[in-house]
Design a protein around this motif. Structure first.
Motif, PDB file in Angstrom:
ATOM      1  N   ALA A   1     -45.676 -12.649   5.284  1.00  0.00           N
ATOM      2  CA  ALA A   1     -45.553 -12.071   6.320  1.00  0.00           C
ATOM      3  C   ALA A   1     -46.075 -11.789   7.538  1.00  0.00           C
ATOM      4  O   ALA A   1     -46.869 -11.864   8.631  1.00  0.00           O
ATOM      5  CB  ALA A   1     -44.520 -13.310   6.632  1.00  0.00           C
ATOM      6  N   VAL A   2     -44.885 -10.488   7.526  1.00  0.00           N
ATOM      7  CA  VAL A   2     -45.650  -9.464   8.793  1.00  0.00           C
ATOM      8  C   VAL A   2     -46.791  -8.655   8.144  1.00  0.00           C
ATOM      9  O   VAL A   2     -48.058  -8.818   8.849  1.00  0.00           O
ATOM     10  CB  VAL A   2     -44.746  -8.228   8.253  1.00  0.00           C
ATOM     11  CG1 VAL A   2     -45.316  -7.106   9.268  1.00  0.00           C
ATOM     12  CG2 VAL A   2     -43.041  -8.515   9.048  1.00  0.00           C
ATOM     13  N   HIS A   3     -47.070  -8.861   6.650  1.00  0.00           N
ATOM     14  CA  HIS A   3     -48.748  -7.703   6.314  1.00  0.00           C
ATOM     15  C   HIS A   3     -49.274  -8.768   6.488  1.00  0.00           C
ATOM     16  O   HIS A   3     -50.600  -8.529   7.232  1.00  0.00           O
ATOM     17  CB  HIS A   3     -48.673  -8.000   5.249  1.00  0.00           C
ATOM     18  CG  HIS A   3     -49.777  -7.075   4.100  1.00  0.00           C
ATOM     19  ND1 HIS A   3     -51.123  -7.721   3.696  1.00  0.00           N
ATOM     20  CD2 HIS A   3     -50.003  -6.055   4.406  1.00  0.00           C
ATOM     21  CE1 HIS A   3     -51.633  -6.936   3.327  1.00  0.00           C
ATOM     22  NE2 HIS A   3     -51.148  -5.344   4.589  1.00  0.00           N
ATOM     23  N   ALA A   4     -49.110 -10.466   6.680  1.00  0.00           N
ATOM     24  CA  ALA A   4     -50.366 -11.169   6.876  1.00  0.00           C
ATOM     25  C   ALA A   4     -51.084 -10.829   8.650  1.00  0.00           C
ATOM     26  O   ALA A   4     -52.607 -11.425   8.096  1.00  0.00           O
ATOM     27  CB  ALA A   4     -50.073 -12.675   7.196  1.00  0.00           C
ATOM     28  N   TYR A   5     -50.330 -10.999   9.579  1.00  0.00           N
ATOM     29  CA  TYR A   5     -50.921 -10.267  10.526  1.00  0.00           C
ATOM     30  C   TYR A   5     -52.331  -8.909  10.390  1.00  0.00           C
ATOM     31  O   TYR A   5     -52.674  -8.889  11.274  1.00  0.00           O
ATOM     32  CB  TYR A   5     -50.015 -10.142  11.759  1.00  0.00           C
ATOM     33  CG  TYR A   5     -49.403 -11.105  11.898  1.00  0.00           C
ATOM     34  CD1 TYR A   5     -49.607 -11.792  13.279  1.00  0.00           C
ATOM     35  CD2 TYR A   5     -48.438 -11.684  11.370  1.00  0.00           C
ATOM     36  CE1 TYR A   5     -49.199 -12.824  13.588  1.00  0.00           C
ATOM     37  CE2 TYR A   5     -47.077 -12.238  11.565  1.00  0.00           C
ATOM     38  CZ  TYR A   5     -48.321 -13.493  13.068  1.00  0.00           C
ATOM     39  OH  TYR A   5     -47.097 -14.175  13.282  1.00  0.00           O
ATOM     40  N   GLU A   6     -51.849  -8.325   8.941  1.00  0.00           N
ATOM     41  CA  GLU A   6     -52.852  -7.413   8.818  1.00  0.00           C
ATOM     42  C   GLU A   6     -53.475  -6.195  10.520  1.00  0.00           C
ATOM     43  O   GLU A   6     -54.107  -5.965  10.196  1.00  0.00           O
ATOM     44  CB  GLU A   6     -54.383  -7.639   9.125  1.00  0.00           C
ATOM     45  CG  GLU A   6     -55.025  -8.721   7.410  1.00  0.00           C
ATOM     46  CD  GLU A   6     -56.312  -9.776   7.531  1.00  0.00           C
ATOM     47  OE1 GLU A   6     -56.885  -9.145   8.825  1.00  0.00           O
ATOM     48  OE2 GLU A   6     -56.570 -10.516   7.031  1.00  0.00           O
ATOM     49  N   LEU A   7     -52.155  -6.091  10.499  1.00  0.00           N
ATOM     50  CA  LEU A   7     -51.852  -5.193  11.684  1.00  0.00           C
ATOM     51  C   LEU A   7     -50.847  -3.400  11.021  1.00  0.00           C
ATOM     52  O   LEU A   7     -51.714  -2.387  11.918  1.00  0.00           O
ATOM     53  CB  LEU A   7     -51.084  -5.285  12.680  1.00  0.00           C
ATOM     54  CG  LEU A   7     -50.910  -6.408  14.028  1.00  0.00           C
ATOM     55  CD1 LEU A   7     -50.030  -7.383  14.144  1.00  0.00           C
ATOM     56  CD2 LEU A   7     -52.308  -5.663  14.644  1.00  0.00           C
ATOM     57  N   MET A   8     -50.178  -3.404  10.107  1.00  0.00           N
ATOM     58  CA  MET A   8     -50.121  -2.186   9.260  1.00  0.00           C
ATOM     59  C   MET A   8     -50.056  -2.693   7.770  1.00  0.00           C
ATOM     60  O   MET A   8     -50.609  -3.901   7.263  1.00  0.00           O
ATOM     61  CB  MET A   8     -48.774  -1.917   9.732  1.00  0.00           C
ATOM     62  CG  MET A   8     -47.411  -3.345   9.434  1.00  0.00           C
ATOM     63  SD  MET A   8     -46.547  -3.411   9.959  1.00  0.00           S
ATOM     64  CE  MET A   8     -46.274  -3.955  11.823  1.00  0.00           C
ATOM     65  N   SER A   9     -50.020  -1.472   7.173  1.00  0.00           N
ATOM     66  CA  SER A   9     -50.398  -1.060   5.649  1.00  0.00           C
ATOM     67  C   SER A   9     -49.238  -2.890   5.054  1.00  0.00           C
ATOM     68  O   SER A   9     -48.318  -2.901   6.217  1.00  0.00           O
ATOM     69  CB  SER A   9     -50.109   0.353   5.350  1.00  0.00           C
ATOM     70  OG  SER A   9     -48.841   0.386   5.491  1.00  0.00           O
TER      71      SER A   9
END
Length: 168
Positions: free
Chosen positions: A49-57
């Motif tokens: 879910a955090v990665h889905a924002y495409e803000l970090m590796s």
């Protein structure tokens, strides 16, 4: 000297604020406990879910996704018992601003993801549309609760009250 109506109104207002703040504290505690509780059982989904924002590796998202549920639960427990209410509310406010910024970022980028606030998050199923406006409005409401507690942290039935000699 007589008691003025303004003095009576002021006393009544002062007596009501701790109750309003108590409701805000408990509501915000419930939000954090539910959000963290739904994520803590599946830390991999939290990372996705955090990665889905495409803000970090993905590696960074994995760390954030593993920490976030425990932070949310800790904030919820601190608010539930009313310990360090102003500080906890300030941390809550900062997190809400970060969440609102993340949702705004996803919306601006045209991503079709579930925010992951009260779910597994990640990409939405085919044909589903993100409700970013509603997510932001909801989080603004939670930010307002946090702000209220930063402004008026004195609440009823709290550890803070016991420590300050006001256990009501």
């Amino acid at each position: 000297m007589g008691v003025t109506m303004e003095t009576l109104r002021s006393v009544r207002t002062a007596a009501v604020w701790p109750w309003i703040s108590t409701l805000a504290r408990l509501a915000l505690a419930a939000v954090w406990l539910v959000a963290g509780g739904l994520k803590v059982g599946d830390l991999a989904a939290s990372a996705r879910a955090v990665h889905a924002y495409e803000l970090m590796s993905y590696d960074t998202a994995e760390v954030v996704g593993a920490i976030q549920p425990f932070l949310e639960i800790a904030l919820g427990l601190l608010l539930l018992i009313g310990l360090a209410t102003r500080l906890t509310a300030a941390i809550s406010a900062v997190l809400m601003v970060i969440f609102i910024a993340g949702i705004t970022w996803a919306w601006a980028k045209g991503l079709q993801i579930d925010c992951g606030c009260f779910s597994d998050g990640g990409a939405l199923a085919e044909g589903k549309e993100a409700a970013y406006g509603l997510d932001i409005l909801r989080d603004l409401g939670f930010l307002a609760l946090s702000g209220l507690l930063v402004w008026r942290p004195k609440t009823r039935f709290s550890v803070d009250g016991l420590l300050m000699g006001d256990a009501r």
